[in-house]
Design an enzyme around this catalytic site. Structure first.
Site, PDB file in Angstrom:
ATOM      1  N   VAL A 497       0.817  -1.222   0.000  1.00 31.79           N
ATOM      2  CA  VAL A 497       0.000   0.000   0.000  1.00 31.79           C
ATOM      3  C   VAL A 497       0.852   1.275   0.000  1.00 31.79           C
ATOM      4  O   VAL A 497       2.052   1.225   0.227  1.00 31.79           O
ATOM      5  CB  VAL A 497      -1.010   0.032   1.182  1.00 31.79           C
ATOM      6  CG1 VAL A 497      -1.916  -1.164   1.127  1.00 31.79           C
ATOM      7  CG2 VAL A 497      -0.285   0.073   2.516  1.00 31.79           C
ATOM      8  N   GLU A 498       0.205   2.394  -0.256  1.00 30.63           N
ATOM      9  CA  GLU A 498       0.840   3.723  -0.322  1.00 30.63           C
ATOM     10  C   GLU A 498       2.066   3.725  -1.236  1.00 30.63           C
ATOM     11  O   GLU A 498       3.120   4.247  -0.900  1.00 30.63           O
ATOM     12  CB  GLU A 498       1.213   4.219   1.088  1.00 30.63           C
ATOM     13  CG  GLU A 498      -0.023   4.565   1.915  1.00 30.63           C
ATOM     14  CD  GLU A 498       0.300   5.297   3.209  1.00 30.63           C
ATOM     15  OE1 GLU A 498       1.458   5.694   3.410  1.00 30.63           O
ATOM     16  OE2 GLU A 498      -0.623   5.450   4.019  1.00 30.63           O
TER      17      GLU A 498
END
Ligand code: FAD
Length: 809
Positions: A497-498
């Protein structure tokens, strides 16, 4: 004077001037002086003076230099310069540089590093950590959360809302807690040691999302309406950017809005019809307000003359007609609320755009700016907290668990992974402290946040694998008493993620670092993009000659460092860490030189040569990780018992720097340049080795023995000695076992037998009946045996307990 001596003086002068990064005019003047000296001794004749004049005059007369050197080079630069999309340009413009720029430029100022203030908690932040954070840690049972109800319990949700856990970033005037980035990090570290579902649930609303975007860019009306509701937990936010067709390439989202007139709540308004298909959205299934990123179009030019306005962010209440929301993904047995959402021609007023209609088309810049802060906090803190708790637990387990009549932690094979876990825990905490400290000093450190996100999530993944290996079957069998398996399962989530990690390493760290941290490249790029030709030439000329001097200096510095072993470089300390600063300065000079040579020889191709870019980024990252570690050691009062942790961590970083540079040179596309680079950087070959076994032994022992260093390593984690807290119980069991060892030895020696270290309760009876030990000692043996049994036990289940209850399956 002999010509040989004159040439030697000339070479030394060239090296010295480049080493001190002298200006062009200083170079010219000092060479003119040398020429005069040469003439005096009849070494320099008229031809040499003519040659000098031909080179020096055009270089030193601005108009001549600009017309005949800089102008053609500017034209060439424009041709070879990589084409940048608007989204790339906005990503590069976002955020600020900090100590990363020093590390990139070849000559870091170590005093400046140590002068940055050490972050501290306010009284209110400290009280929050000791109050509500401890309380919620005690309320959460991770097995119940992850296995039984696949969510936090309603009581925990309510507690989080009531105590404003979702409002750590919201300003006090809106009812939020307004905590520093450092305090947020400490809260997340503590929560994640107990449950990654808990930490993710709290982390997301405080990271990139409506709260952050509203505070930075919202209109006053939006702030006054939403922020108090977010602070009180009345609204649950999520932020939806990712779609099935656009994951890492988020700028390519197909979701769109069309500006048109329509009716909203009974009134005719100018608004937009939104259509989206998003997935992976954290908190979406329970969100009441959706932060939505989409591309805004204005085909009828109702807002402006521009038809394609670009990426825009809006806040959409999730109860409007046309919205589908509520289904859940199931991310790796870590069932935090996450799911897809779709919208079909959902009409909302333009006022729903964050910042109002004038912020239409500015969504990407808003997102990357917020990301440059959020990425340094949530995932790095969750990773650091997880590994700090794991380090203590694994150290305790290694000391308690015995095989072959000895604690497994005394075995050399186990010491190796234990040392990696311990030193990484020290380093990870150092990195979160330094990076969040930078944010609290007002920075938006985009390069640092990418470094922290990538390396801490990777270190978390490798450390949890080490911990699983050390625990053997105890780590593998799932159940309420397994404190590792969920962390092991969930590690790839943080990696993905991110900004997924491969992308972050290959493109973001060095891609942004090279342009933002380099002292001249951004100025050159801006000059090349400028439409004011006269100004562009003047700016380019200035940057170009600064750049040439900078490059020559880094070649000179790199070679000097290599042939002297970097022993003459300044270091702020003369103790065991002194040498580390010298070696870091050396690798910093190497990075600055390699970076220029890669840009010059590869030009636009560097963007596609991801493996070159990744390795340059690795060097920058390792320099940052080591700097943070040394800063932590200094900030905590240079306590010598902590040295093994510092030594292992920094020596590992230095070795990784060397490895990255070696691999880069081995794979450099131009083999002639590669050979020259090797001569300059490694004239005597690579020479650094991994941290020594003796250092690893000391780190492994520290993890298994209660002491001040070990306490500092686990500082801020939830270790309360409560029967329901696995980590607190482990700490208690470790202390009991260690206190029992002399009693056990006393019984063995009185009985003249080498007994096995189990059935301590039975041994207590024997010891008492033979009058070898006191009642208090016997009681301790009984308690320790209970703790020992609990530590080595694994959970088991009735067969039907393991089947999925939901027949819809
Ligand atoms: C559990 C979970 C929660 C999430 N929460 C949210 C959320 O709340 N809101 C939101 O908007 N998004 C969210 N995301 C999306 C997330 O932030 C990532 O952006 C997204 O998962 C990456 O896209 P992808 O998975 O489709 O991978 P892809 O983009 O398909 O990438 C696949 C692989 O290719 C690599 N790759 C891609 N491009 C390059 C490149 N140029 N060079 C080298 N390698 C490259 C990637 O690193 C990755 O390893 C979440 C995702 C997950 C799984």
């Amino acid at each position: 004077m002999d010509i040989i001596i004159w040439l030697f003086i000339a070479a030394s002068l060239t090296w010295f001037m480049s080493y001190v990064r002298a200006s062009l005019s200083s170079y010219t003047l000092s060479f003119a002086g040398l020429m005069v000296l040469g003439s005096f001794f009849n070494i320099i004749g008229i031809v040499s003076w003519l040659l000098f004049a031909v080179i020096a005059l055009p270089l030193n007369i601005d108009s001549v230099r600009q017309q005949f050197i800089s102008l053609p080079l500017l034209a060439l630069f424009k041709k070879i310069m990589p084409q940048m999309s608007t989204t790339e340009q906005e990503a590069i413009d976002a955020g600020t540089t900090w100590f990363d720029a020093d590390l990139f430029r070849g000559d870091p100022d170590w005093q400046k590093l140590h002068n940055y203030p050490r972050p501290r908690l306010s009284t209110q932040e400290q009280a929050f950590l000791e109050g509500p954070v401890e309380q919620v840690c005690a309320m959460v049972n991770d097995w119940h959360t992850t296995h039984v109800i696949a969510d936090l319990s309603p009581e925990v949700w309510q507690f989080l809302k009531d105590n404003k856990f979702f409002a750590m970033i919201i300003k006090k005037k809106y009812g939020g807690l307004e905590f520093s980035a450092y305090a947020q990090s400490r809260v997340l570290q503590k929560l994640t040691g107990v449950s990654s579902v808990l930490a993710s649930t709290v982390g997301v609303p405080n990271s990139l999302g409506p709260g952050e975007l509203l505070q930075e860019y919202g209109t006053k009306e939006q702030q006054d309406y939403y922020l108090p509701r977010l602070a009180s937990g009345e609204e649950i936010p999520c932020f939806a950017l990712t779609s099935p067709e656009a994951g890492s390439d988020a700028g390519a989202i197909p979701d769109f809005g069309v500006i048109c007139h329509g009716e909203f709540e009974g009134k005719e308004v100018l608004g937009m019809k939104l259509t989206w298909d998003k997935r992976y959205i954290t908190l979406a299934p329970i969100a009441t307000v959706l932060g939505l990123a989409f591309k805004l179009q204005d085909p009828d030019q109702l807002l402006s003359e521009q038809q394609d306005l670009g990426i825009t962010c809006a806040l959409i209440p999730t109860n409007l007609d046309g919205i589908t929301i509520g289904r859940r993904h199931f991310p790796l047995n870590i069932p935090f609320q996450n799911g897809p959402t779709q919208g079909d021609e959902v009409f909302v007023p333009l006022d729903f755009i964050i910042g109002g209609s004038e912020m239409a088309g500015h969504g990407w810049r808003m997102l990357v700016e917020c990301l440059s802060v959020g990425r340094a906090i949530t995932l790095p803190s969750n990773s650091a907290g997880g590994i700090k708790a794991t380090a203590l637990a694994t150290g305790a387990y290694s000391r308690i668990r015995r095989q072959f009549k000895m604690p497994i932690g005394k075995m050399e094979g186990i010491e190796e992974p234990l040392a990696r876990i311990g030193a990484n825990a020290y380093l990870m905490d150092a990195v979160t402290t330094m990076s969040t400290g930078a944010i609290d000093l007002g920075e938006k450190p985009s390069v640092i946040s990418a470094i922290a996100k990538y390396h801490l999530t990777e270190k978390m993944r490798s450390s949890i694998i080490d911990a699983m290996d050390i625990h053997g079957g105890k780590g593998i069998c799932m159940g309420p008493n397994n404190y590792l398996a969920r962390g092991y399962q969930g590690a790839p989530i943080a990696v993905t993620v991110e900004g997924a990690n491969i992308l972050t390493r290959s493109m973001i760290i060095y891609g942004q670092g090279a342009i933002r941290c380099h002292p001249y490249v951004l100025a050159e790029l801006e000059a090349a993009n400028s439409s004011d030709n006269e100004q562009a030439l003047s700016d380019f000329d200035h940057a170009l000659f600064g750049h040439i001097g900078f490059s020559i200096s880094n070649v000179g510095r790199s070679f000097w460092c290599s042939i002297t072993g970097s022993h003459f470089l300044n270091s702020p300390f003369n103790d065991e860490t002194g040498r580390y600063y010298q070696l870091l300065t050396r690798f910093s000079a190497n990075l600055a030189m390699l970076s220029d040579i890669a840009m010059l020889s590869l030009g636009a191709d560097l963007k596609r040569k991801e493996r070159i870019s990744a390795r340059l980024g690795d060097v920058l990252s390792q320099l940052y990780l080591a700097s943070a570690t040394l800063k932590r050691y200094n900030d905590e009062g240079r306590k010598s018992p902590d040295l093994p942790l510092v030594q292992w961590a920094v020596e590992d970083c230095l070795y990784n720097c060397q490895h990255a540079i070696d691999e880069l040179i081995c794979n450099f596309p131009n083999k002639v340049i590669a050979k020259l680079l090797r001569v300059i950087i490694f004239p005597l070959g690579t020479w650094l080795s991994k941290p020594e076994d003796e250092t690893a032994h000391k780190v492994a022992q520290l993890l298994q023995t209660p002491c001040a260093t070990r306490t500092r390593l686990g500082q801020g984690q939830y270790l309360t000695r409560d029967g329901n807290n696995i980590f607190g119980r482990l700490e208690q069991a470790l202390e009991d076992i260690i206190n029992c060892e002399p009693i056990f030895d006393k019984i063995c020696s009185a009985l003249n037998k080498k007994l096995p270290f189990y059935h301590l309760d039975k041994l207590a009876e024997t010891g008492l009946s033979e009058h070898i030990i006191s009642q208090a000692e016997a009681d301790l043996l009984v308690t320790a045996e209970k703790g020992r049994q609990w530590v080595i036990a694994v959970d088991d289940f009735e067969s039907d307990e393991l089947t999925a209850n939901n027949s819809k399956g």
